[in-house]
Design an enzyme around this catalytic site. Structure first.
Site, PDB file in Angstrom:
ATOM      1  NE  ARG A   1      37.200  30.935  49.270  1.00 18.18           N
ATOM      2  CZ  ARG A   1      37.548  32.210  49.160  1.00 18.18           C
ATOM      3  NH1 ARG A   1      38.168  32.813  50.118  1.00 18.18           N
ATOM      4  NH2 ARG A   1      37.260  32.908  48.073  1.00 18.18           N
TER       5      ARG A   1
ATOM      6  CD  GLN B   1      35.674  25.675  42.685  1.00 17.43           C
ATOM      7  OE1 GLN B   1      35.606  24.477  42.373  1.00 17.43           O
ATOM      8  NE2 GLN B   1      36.605  26.459  42.234  1.00 17.43           N
TER       9      GLN B   1
ATOM     10  CE1 TYR C   1      40.429  33.397  52.177  1.00 18.49           C
ATOM     11  CE2 TYR C   1      40.558  31.318  53.363  1.00 18.49           C
ATOM     12  CZ  TYR C   1      39.808  32.289  52.716  1.00 18.49           C
ATOM     13  OH  TYR C   1      38.462  32.147  52.589  1.00 18.49           O
TER      14      TYR C   1
ATOM     15  CG  ASP D   1      33.816  30.312  47.882  1.00 16.42           C
ATOM     16  OD1 ASP D   1      33.550  31.322  48.556  1.00 16.42           O
ATOM     17  OD2 ASP D   1      34.973  29.996  47.572  1.00 16.42           O
TER      18      ASP D   1
ATOM     19  CB  SER E   1      34.424  32.424  45.144  1.00 15.48           C
ATOM     20  OG  SER E   1      35.590  31.984  45.762  1.00 15.48           O
TER      21      SER E   1
HETATM   22  P1  NAD Z   1      41.636  37.476  49.526  1.00 14.55           P
HETATM   23  O1  NAD Z   1      40.459  38.322  49.230  1.00 14.55           O
HETATM   24  O2  NAD Z   1      41.868  36.999  50.920  1.00 14.55           O
HETATM   25  O3  NAD Z   1      42.964  38.288  49.074  1.00 14.55           O
HETATM   26  C1  NAD Z   1      43.078  38.796  47.758  1.00 14.55           C
HETATM   27  C2  NAD Z   1      44.479  38.586  47.232  1.00 14.55           C
HETATM   28  O4  NAD Z   1      45.392  39.470  47.893  1.00 14.55           O
HETATM   29  C3  NAD Z   1      45.045  37.166  47.438  1.00 14.55           C
HETATM   30  O5  NAD Z   1      45.364  36.612  46.192  1.00 14.55           O
HETATM   31  C4  NAD Z   1      46.280  37.412  48.308  1.00 14.55           C
HETATM   32  O6  NAD Z   1      47.321  36.498  48.008  1.00 14.55           O
HETATM   33  C5  NAD Z   1      46.639  38.832  47.911  1.00 14.55           C
HETATM   34  N1  NAD Z   1      47.572  39.523  48.815  1.00 14.55           N
HETATM   35  C6  NAD Z   1      47.671  39.480  50.162  1.00 14.55           C
HETATM   36  N2  NAD Z   1      48.682  40.263  50.593  1.00 14.55           N
HETATM   37  C7  NAD Z   1      49.226  40.839  49.486  1.00 14.55           C
HETATM   38  C8  NAD Z   1      50.289  41.750  49.268  1.00 14.55           C
HETATM   39  N3  NAD Z   1      51.027  42.224  50.250  1.00 14.55           N
HETATM   40  N4  NAD Z   1      50.540  42.104  47.999  1.00 14.55           N
HETATM   41  C9  NAD Z   1      49.844  41.617  46.962  1.00 14.55           C
HETATM   42  N5  NAD Z   1      48.814  40.765  47.102  1.00 14.55           N
HETATM   43  C10 NAD Z   1      48.524  40.370  48.351  1.00 14.55           C
HETATM   44  O7  NAD Z   1      41.726  36.235  48.558  1.00 14.55           O
HETATM   45  P2  NAD Z   1      40.568  35.437  47.821  1.00 14.55           P
HETATM   46  O8  NAD Z   1      40.199  36.089  46.567  1.00 14.55           O
HETATM   47  O9  NAD Z   1      39.501  35.184  48.802  1.00 14.55           O
HETATM   48  O10 NAD Z   1      41.323  34.101  47.452  1.00 14.55           O
HETATM   49  C11 NAD Z   1      42.112  33.441  48.420  1.00 14.55           C
HETATM   50  C12 NAD Z   1      42.642  32.162  47.855  1.00 14.55           C
HETATM   51  O11 NAD Z   1      41.647  31.177  47.842  1.00 14.55           O
HETATM   52  C13 NAD Z   1      43.183  32.225  46.457  1.00 14.55           C
HETATM   53  O12 NAD Z   1      44.292  31.387  46.405  1.00 14.55           O
HETATM   54  C14 NAD Z   1      42.105  31.637  45.633  1.00 14.55           C
HETATM   55  O13 NAD Z   1      42.563  31.121  44.399  1.00 14.55           O
HETATM   56  C15 NAD Z   1      41.657  30.560  46.570  1.00 14.55           C
HETATM   57  N6  NAD Z   1      40.301  30.106  46.299  1.00 14.55           N
HETATM   58  C16 NAD Z   1      40.095  28.761  46.124  1.00 14.55           C
HETATM   59  C17 NAD Z   1      38.819  28.306  45.879  1.00 14.55           C
HETATM   60  C18 NAD Z   1      38.556  26.854  45.689  1.00 14.55           C
HETATM   61  O14 NAD Z   1      39.465  26.078  45.539  1.00 14.55           O
HETATM   62  N7  NAD Z   1      37.302  26.458  45.715  1.00 14.55           N
HETATM   63  C19 NAD Z   1      37.757  29.184  45.846  1.00 14.55           C
HETATM   64  C20 NAD Z   1      38.018  30.538  46.038  1.00 14.55           C
HETATM   65  C21 NAD Z   1      39.298  30.981  46.277  1.00 14.55           C
END
Ligand code: NAD
Length: 360
Positions: free
Chosen positions: A119, A124, A225, A127, A130
């Site tokens: 990520r 990006q 994550y 991805d 995403s």
């Molecule tokens: P995910 O699907 O793994 O999880 C969804 C959300 O659930 C996350 O924000 C996580 O913090 C939250 N979560 C976990 N346990 C929880 C709890 N007990 N209570 C409340 N919330 C809880 O996450 P995702 O959408 O795949 O994203 C993961 C991370 O990757 C994020 O920080 C996102 O911003 C980042 N990301 C970065 C890039 C990039 O830089 N290119 C791209 C995509 C995602």
């Protein structure tokens, strides 16, 4: 080199769509699709034919293609039919079941799992997690509004004032942020939970309220994550979720911890005390769900609360989901197809992370 685009067995989407034609040509790839591959995404075989992409049988495609792409992983029986040294690209989720790596390693094929792409900013544009999560977050709100017997915005009419819907979002990752944006655009009041400190500012910038539960475990070093929280933390969080849920009309649950069962945040007692007519859309359903009664791929009603268990909502908007999926695949192919052949340079962090099995 031949790129083969398989028809999905259980999805409406297709992995590569006709708008990709020119880029495939520029890479020196000749594409073929399985008969009817794009039909359910609004791309009949003729729309591929217009870009000189012909339709062939599944058996021929598996045998002839140098690169094969599908969204759902193919069976082991079909893996065995792939050409030696070919490249197979799919979403195999080895972080959920590491055994999958041993299974594919039996075949003389290079295997890329697109859900292993880091990520990072550089990756990006490839991805898929995403792109699909973003669409699912949007669709989850529309799905909730379909089941909800009231409306989202506040409205003043001659017959009376309508109060805005109160929406609670669990998890402010990619899906959660898109759900916040969509619910806000529809005029709802939105409250959000997340364990990652970085989520707070993002939530606030979308006009929602971030509900803080003190003492979350540090997620630094987890590649963006979330990490698993202690039972003590989760108990305090569940109590606060319950307090807020009793005033909510809609819950969109997206909280996940990669490679683990989803945290249970809405317990039976909470649902038994929620307002009848409330709606929960649980996008974490495939990993156990955030809600006590969630059943994956089912919509049920408990105590008058509708609970939709669906981790695959992007598939409900198969046209746009296929186009984004296709863009992600093309962007990946552009780093591995060099001068008309596949070069899997493991010095490249993206390729190294995604290549889960090598042909030899
Ligand atoms: P995910 O699907 O793994 O999880 C969804 C959300 O659930 C996350 O924000 C996580 O913090 C939250 N979560 C976990 N346990 C929880 C709890 N007990 N209570 C409340 N919330 C809880 O996450 P995702 O959408 O795949 O994203 C993961 C991370 O990757 C994020 O920080 C996102 O911003 C980042 N990301 C970065 C890039 C990039 O830089 N290119 C791209 C995509 C995602």
């Amino acid at each position: 080199m031949i790129l083969g685009i398989l028809k999905e067995q259980n999805f409406n989407r297709v992995s590569v769509t006709p708008p990709a034609t020119k880029k495939l040509e520029a890479m020196g790839l000749t594409a073929v699709i399985e008969f009817g591959a794009g039909e359910k995404a609004g791309y009949p075989d003729q729309s591929y034919a217009a870009g000189n992409i012909s339709a062939i049988s599944r058996a021929d495609l598996l045998k002839e293609a140098d690169i094969v792409v599908s969204i759902e992983p193919i069976s082991e029986q079909e893996m065995a039919q792939l050409k030696k040294d070919s490249l197979y690209i799919s979403l195999l989720a080895p972080y959920q079941d590491a055994e999958v790596i041993n299974k594919v390693a039996k075949y003389p094929v290079n295997v890329v799992s697109m859900d292993m792409i880091p990520r990072t900013t550089l990756a990006q544009s490839m991805d898929i997690l995403s792109s699909m999560a973003s669409l699912a977050g949007y669709k989850a709100v529309l799905k909730a509004s379909d089941h909800y017997n009231n409306m989202f915005p506040m409205m003043m009419t001659a017959a009376g004032t309508i109060a805005p819907a109160r929406v609670m979002i669990l998890g402010a990752g990619v899906a959660g942020l898109q759900a916040i944006a969509t619910a806000r655009k529809l005029g709802a009041i939105v409250e959000v939970f997340d364990t990652r400190a970085a989520a707070k500012e993002e939530v606030k910038s979308l006009g929602a309220t971030f509900v803080e539960v003190e003492g979350a475990s540090d997620d630094k070093g987890a590649g963006g994550y979330a990490v698993q929280q202690s039972e003590e933390y989760l108990n305090r969080q569940r109590a606060l979720v319950q307090e807020k849920a009793l005033k909510s009309n809609i819950i969109i649950a997206t909280a996940q911890v990669r490679g683990r069962k989803a945290p249970l945040l809405v317990n039976e007692d909470t649902i038994n005390n929620m307002k009848p007519g409330s709606v929960i859309v649980d996008l974490a359903a495939s990993t156990g769900g955030n809600c006590a009664f969630t059943e994956d791929n089912k919509t049920i009603i408990r105590n008058g609360v509708t609970i939709v268990g669906n981790s695959n909502l992007a598939d409900d908007i198969s046209g746009v989901a296929s186009n984004l999926f296709s863009n992600n695949i093309i962007n990946f192919l552009q780093i591995v197809v060099k001068e008309g052949s596949v070069k899997l340079d493991e010095g490249n962090e993206i390729i190294k992370s995604a290549l889960i099995s090598k042909a030899n």
